[in-house]
Design a protein around this motif. Structure first.
Motif, PDB file in Angstrom:
ATOM      1  N   TYR A  50       0.821  -1.025   0.090  1.00 52.02           N
ATOM      2  CA  TYR A  50       0.048   0.229   0.065  1.00 52.02           C
ATOM      3  C   TYR A  50       0.795   1.236  -0.008  1.00 52.02           C
ATOM      4  O   TYR A  50       0.612   2.261  -0.838  1.00 52.02           O
ATOM      5  CB  TYR A  50      -0.941  -0.072   1.431  1.00 52.02           C
ATOM      6  N   ASP A  51       2.003   1.305   1.019  1.00 54.84           N
ATOM      7  CA  ASP A  51       2.875   2.326   0.950  1.00 54.84           C
ATOM      8  C   ASP A  51       3.290   2.823  -0.314  1.00 54.84           C
ATOM      9  O   ASP A  51       3.703   3.710  -1.025  1.00 54.84           O
ATOM     10  CB  ASP A  51       3.742   2.196   2.245  1.00 54.84           C
ATOM     11  N   SER A  52       3.930   1.386  -1.086  1.00 56.24           N
ATOM     12  CA  SER A  52       4.727   1.347  -2.361  1.00 56.24           C
ATOM     13  C   SER A  52       3.750   2.320  -3.283  1.00 56.24           C
ATOM     14  O   SER A  52       4.544   2.837  -4.085  1.00 56.24           O
ATOM     15  CB  SER A  52       5.174   0.097  -2.761  1.00 56.24           C
ATOM     16  N   CYS A  53       2.645   1.887  -3.469  1.00 55.89           N
ATOM     17  CA  CYS A  53       1.591   2.544  -4.450  1.00 55.89           C
ATOM     18  C   CYS A  53       1.549   4.050  -4.203  1.00 55.89           C
ATOM     19  O   CYS A  53       1.416   4.809  -5.273  1.00 55.89           O
ATOM     20  CB  CYS A  53       0.213   1.881  -4.340  1.00 55.89           C
ATOM     21  N   ASP A  54       1.629   4.310  -2.950  1.00 54.41           N
ATOM     22  CA  ASP A  54       1.427   5.725  -2.842  1.00 54.41           C
ATOM     23  C   ASP A  54       2.967   6.349  -3.052  1.00 54.41           C
ATOM     24  O   ASP A  54       2.695   7.472  -3.651  1.00 54.41           O
ATOM     25  CB  ASP A  54       1.500   6.174  -1.147  1.00 54.41           C
ATOM     26  N   LEU A  55       3.970   5.776  -2.618  1.00 50.31           N
ATOM     27  CA  LEU A  55       5.299   6.259  -3.023  1.00 50.31           C
ATOM     28  C   LEU A  55       5.364   6.373  -4.577  1.00 50.31           C
ATOM     29  O   LEU A  55       5.823   7.088  -5.307  1.00 50.31           O
ATOM     30  CB  LEU A  55       6.324   5.425  -2.534  1.00 50.31           C
ATOM     31  N   PHE A  56       4.725   5.328  -5.411  1.00 50.05           N
ATOM     32  CA  PHE A  56       5.119   5.225  -7.037  1.00 50.05           C
ATOM     33  C   PHE A  56       4.323   6.548  -7.514  1.00 50.05           C
ATOM     34  O   PHE A  56       4.542   7.255  -8.500  1.00 50.05           O
ATOM     35  CB  PHE A  56       4.147   4.129  -7.230  1.00 50.05           C
ATOM     36  N   ILE A  57       3.052   6.852  -6.778  1.00 49.58           N
ATOM     37  CA  ILE A  57       2.122   8.117  -7.646  1.00 49.58           C
ATOM     38  C   ILE A  57       3.056   9.241  -7.225  1.00 49.58           C
ATOM     39  O   ILE A  57       3.078  10.133  -8.111  1.00 49.58           O
ATOM     40  CB  ILE A  57       0.797   8.178  -6.892  1.00 49.58           C
ATOM     41  N   HIS A  58       3.380   9.326  -5.888  1.00 51.93           N
ATOM     42  CA  HIS A  58       4.305  10.414  -5.635  1.00 51.93           C
ATOM     43  C   HIS A  58       5.392  10.992  -6.399  1.00 51.93           C
ATOM     44  O   HIS A  58       5.809  11.751  -7.261  1.00 51.93           O
ATOM     45  CB  HIS A  58       4.736  10.290  -4.173  1.00 51.93           C
ATOM     46  N   ILE A  59       6.276   9.844  -6.653  1.00 50.22           N
ATOM     47  CA  ILE A  59       7.500   9.932  -7.594  1.00 50.22           C
ATOM     48  C   ILE A  59       7.306  10.340  -8.823  1.00 50.22           C
ATOM     49  O   ILE A  59       8.018  11.433  -9.532  1.00 50.22           O
ATOM     50  CB  ILE A  59       8.360   8.486  -7.386  1.00 50.22           C
ATOM     51  N   PHE A  60       6.364   9.791  -9.540  1.00 51.80           N
ATOM     52  CA  PHE A  60       6.138   9.955 -10.992  1.00 51.80           C
ATOM     53  C   PHE A  60       5.277  11.206 -11.043  1.00 51.80           C
ATOM     54  O   PHE A  60       5.331  11.905 -12.050  1.00 51.80           O
ATOM     55  CB  PHE A  60       5.428   8.838 -11.787  1.00 51.80           C
ATOM     56  N   SER A  61       4.187  11.707 -10.017  1.00 53.18           N
ATOM     57  CA  SER A  61       3.783  13.005  -9.919  1.00 53.18           C
ATOM     58  C   SER A  61       5.031  14.015  -9.977  1.00 53.18           C
ATOM     59  O   SER A  61       4.814  15.074 -10.944  1.00 53.18           O
ATOM     60  CB  SER A  61       2.823  13.200  -9.051  1.00 53.18           C
ATOM     61  N   GLU A  62       5.889  13.769  -9.109  1.00 52.69           N
ATOM     62  CA  GLU A  62       7.124  14.708  -9.316  1.00 52.69           C
ATOM     63  C   GLU A  62       7.984  14.712 -10.842  1.00 52.69           C
ATOM     64  O   GLU A  62       8.170  15.702 -11.244  1.00 52.69           O
ATOM     65  CB  GLU A  62       8.017  14.062  -8.233  1.00 52.69           C
TER      66      GLU A  62
END
Length: 320
Positions: A50-62
């Motif tokens: 779950y945390d990795s999904c959040d991180l994925f969205i954050h990283i590629f939003s950046e």
């Protein structure tokens, strides 16, 4: 740090892998899965997903933000550059070509706009949708993960009760066995003491006999619980594995999604077939082909150079 860990760490480094399951900090690492509360390793993995999904969205939003900032900076640069060129003393085809290549350079912004769109639609939004579909939350918990946790707890409930009985029976038996050994030692001492009274010897013998009976009874009880555990074990292991397999399936689905989106990311960043690059190249070529050095020199010469009409001085009389 033991030699086994050093060996494992060295092997993983050589193979380019990271240390698995955070060996140094994970309290569940390398322990039997069917032991009490070891299932929390599986729950921790699900929460990590779950945390990795959040991180994925954050990283590629950046990453998309970097593209947007680049587009904005490129447009500002283009407008400022054209204004500055317009205010110089440049003229003719060189000035026109200079402005044209600035405008052509700005066309790369269209390519990056497409990258942003593909990143958003094919990578970021798809992960957000996946997360929403698979990690639905209540106020406090991710519902699916909480379901796994409840199922594990239910399977282990009766097993933990049996283990508690076994541990209690083990302690009672071993405590009684220690007392028996003490009594047997006292008996040997008394029996070898010629000055000991018969009453003392009788009392010690009775104590040994009592402890032997107690030990036998407690041993029987202890063995009974061990046998009960052996009989219960297959069903318990199968039940634990069934829940674990469901967490595996849940995690496999997430990892497959990550792999698919890594591929989508690759495709989103490819520009080899981008039509804007061809258009930009055509604009560059058109602008540069319009550049005519001789024409600019001739134009300048006609207006400021040797082809201008020079007002040569001649003798003039004073006019009334």
């Amino acid at each position: 740090m033991n030699l086994a860990f050093i060996f494992l760490y060295d092997m993983l480094n050589r193979s380019g892998q990271t240390t698995p399951e955070r060996i140094l900090s994970n309290p569940w690492y390398d322990k039997g899965f069917c032991e009490p509360n070891q299932y929390k390793a599986a729950i921790d993995r699900c929460n990590g997903g779950y945390d990795s999904c959040d991180l994925f969205i954050h990283i590629f939003s950046e990453r998309a933000k970097i593209e947007r900032n680049y587009i904005s900076d490129l447009e500002k640069w283009s407008a400022t550059s054209i204004k500055e060129i317009s205010q110089t003393k440049e003229f003719g085809t060189n000035k026109k070509c200079w402005i044209d290549v600035i405008r052509a350079s700005k066309e790369i912004a269209n390519t990056h706009s497409d990258i942003v769109q593909r990143l958003q639609e094919n990578v970021i939004d798809k992960m957000a949708s996946y997360k929403k579909e698979n990690y639905g939350k209540s106020i406090l918990h991710v519902k699916k993960i909480k379901e796994f946790e409840r199922d594990f707890e239910q399977v282990q409930k009766s097993w933990i009760k049996l283990l508690d009985k076994i541990n209690k029976a083990k302690k009672e038996y071993q405590d009684a066995h220690r007392q028996l050994k003490k009594a047997e030692t006292a008996e040997k001492i008394i029996e070898s003491d010629r000055g000991a009274e018969e009453e003392q010897k009788t009392k010690v013998r009775l104590s040994v006999s009592t402890y032997k009976k107690e030990c036998e009874a407690l041993k029987s009880k202890y063995q009974q619980y061990i046998e009960e555990m052996k009989n219960s074990r297959p069903n318990y292991e199968n039940s634990m594995k069934e829940v674990l397999d469901r967490t595996h399936a849940f995690e496999k689905k997430r990892l497959a999604q990550f792999k698919a989106l890594f591929t989508a990311l690759h495709q989103s960043l490819l520009i080899d077939k981008d039509t804007h690059l061809k258009e930009m190249s055509e604009q560059f070529t058109k602008g540069i082909n319009c550049h005519d050095t001789e024409k600019d020199i001739q134009w300048w010469n006609s207006h400021f150079g040797s082809d201008t009409n020079t007002a040569w001085p001649s003798f003039e009389e004073l006019k009334d």
